[in-house]
Design an enzyme around this catalytic site. Structure first.
Site, PDB file in Angstrom:
ATOM      1  N   GLU A  82     -61.635  -1.239 -40.421  1.00  0.00           N
ATOM      2  CA  GLU A  82     -61.019  -2.454 -39.890  1.00  0.00           C
ATOM      3  C   GLU A  82     -60.561  -3.374 -41.018  1.00  0.00           C
ATOM      4  O   GLU A  82     -61.282  -3.612 -41.974  1.00  0.00           O
ATOM      5  CB  GLU A  82     -62.024  -3.212 -39.009  1.00  0.00           C
ATOM      6  CG  GLU A  82     -62.589  -2.380 -37.864  1.00  0.00           C
ATOM      7  CD  GLU A  82     -61.527  -1.903 -36.885  1.00  0.00           C
ATOM      8  OE1 GLU A  82     -60.418  -2.467 -36.875  1.00  0.00           O
ATOM      9  OE2 GLU A  82     -61.814  -0.937 -36.144  1.00  0.00           O
ATOM     10  N   CYS A 145     -68.697  -5.316 -31.658  1.00  0.00           N
ATOM     11  CA  CYS A 145     -68.377  -4.909 -33.035  1.00  0.00           C
ATOM     12  C   CYS A 145     -67.515  -5.966 -33.718  1.00  0.00           C
ATOM     13  O   CYS A 145     -67.773  -6.358 -34.857  1.00  0.00           O
ATOM     14  CB  CYS A 145     -67.650  -3.561 -33.069  1.00  0.00           C
ATOM     15  SG  CYS A 145     -68.746  -2.170 -32.723  1.00  0.00           S
ATOM     16  N   HIS A 167     -65.240   2.054 -37.814  1.00  0.00           N
ATOM     17  CA  HIS A 167     -65.487   2.573 -36.461  1.00  0.00           C
ATOM     18  C   HIS A 167     -65.512   4.096 -36.476  1.00  0.00           C
ATOM     19  O   HIS A 167     -64.594   4.745 -36.980  1.00  0.00           O
ATOM     20  CB  HIS A 167     -64.382   2.106 -35.512  1.00  0.00           C
ATOM     21  CG  HIS A 167     -64.765   0.902 -34.704  1.00  0.00           C
ATOM     22  ND1 HIS A 167     -64.086  -0.280 -34.751  1.00  0.00           N
ATOM     23  CD2 HIS A 167     -65.794   0.707 -33.811  1.00  0.00           C
ATOM     24  CE1 HIS A 167     -64.662  -1.152 -33.921  1.00  0.00           C
ATOM     25  NE2 HIS A 167     -65.697  -0.588 -33.352  1.00  0.00           N
TER      26      HIS A 167
HETATM   27  N1  PCA Z   1     -69.353  -0.111 -30.441  1.00  0.00           N
HETATM   28  C1  PCA Z   1     -69.073  -1.315 -29.678  1.00  0.00           C
HETATM   29  C2  PCA Z   1     -70.316  -2.142 -29.796  1.00  0.00           C
HETATM   30  C3  PCA Z   1     -71.370  -1.251 -30.338  1.00  0.00           C
HETATM   31  C4  PCA Z   1     -70.660  -0.052 -30.793  1.00  0.00           C
HETATM   32  O1  PCA Z   1     -71.168   0.893 -31.414  1.00  0.00           O
HETATM   33  C5  PCA Z   1     -67.773  -1.999 -30.114  1.00  0.00           C
HETATM   34  O2  PCA Z   1     -66.848  -1.312 -30.616  1.00  0.00           O
HETATM   35  O3  PCA Z   1     -67.641  -3.215 -29.948  1.00  0.00           O
END
Ligand code: PCA
Length: 188
Positions: A82, A145, A167
């Protein structure tokens, strides 16, 4: 002086039994890391503010140079890093405490967004070295997140720490992904 890394993943959420981001933190336990670095891992609760409070406790005690936050983006097919955390939440599902924050700012008086501060080209290069593509993303979503990323970027803004969020995609097998993340932590 060792370079200190704080790496985080999340607990399972949305009725899943596992979360590969949290599993990666467990996987890293006991892995050999080069002598010039020290790594601390934490698996955070998927709760608005709860994840950040847990992070902050460890951050304040450990004072890391680098923070690599990770989470699961089930609908993505590639590993993504990100570029920005935004001052906005709009949850599609409740967090693990049953809280749903809808269409609102995270911090009424905070900046609209903050850029992540780890060299993304370098990250991409280390991931590639391990045989895994790492794509750049400009949205960490509007859920826990992004909320964690935004709060962490605000918190470390005037400190010596660099931070970003990676991610993990929705896959059946994470061997290649874990190796890429390991290569990043070991090389950065
Ligand atoms: N993914 C979620 C919250 C926890 C996770 O592992 C997200 O992308 O917000």
């Amino acid at each position: 002086m060792k370079k200190k890394f704080l790496i985080t993943g999340f607990e399972p959420f949305d009725r899943d039994d596992t979360n590969p981001s949290g599993d990666w933190i467990s996987w890293m336990n006991g892995k050999n890391i080069s002598d010039d670095r020290e790594v601390r891992g934490a698996i955070l609760p998927v709760t608005f503010n709860g994840g950040f409070l847990e992070f902050k406790k460890i951050y304040d005690e450990f004072c890391p140079d680098m923070v690599i936050l990770t989470g699961l983006a089930k609908n993505r097919k590639e590993l993504t890093v990100e570029r920005i955390g935004i001052n906005w939440v709009d949850a599609r599902i409740p967090d693990n405490d049953g809280v749903t924050l809808v269409s609102q700012k995270i911090d009424e008086s905070g900046p609209d967004g903050l850029f992540t501060t780890i060299d993304l080209e370098k990250l991409t290069m280390f991931a590639k070295k391990s045989g895994c593509d790492l794509l750049l993303s400009t949205s960490a979503g509007e859920y826990v997140c992004n909320e964690l990323l935004y709060k962490v970027l605000c918190y470390v803004q005037n400190k010596k720490t660099s931070a970003t969020f990676i991610h993990l995609p929705g896959l059946d097998n994470y061997d290649g992904i874990y190796l890429a993340l390991y290569t990043i932590v070991n090389g950065l």
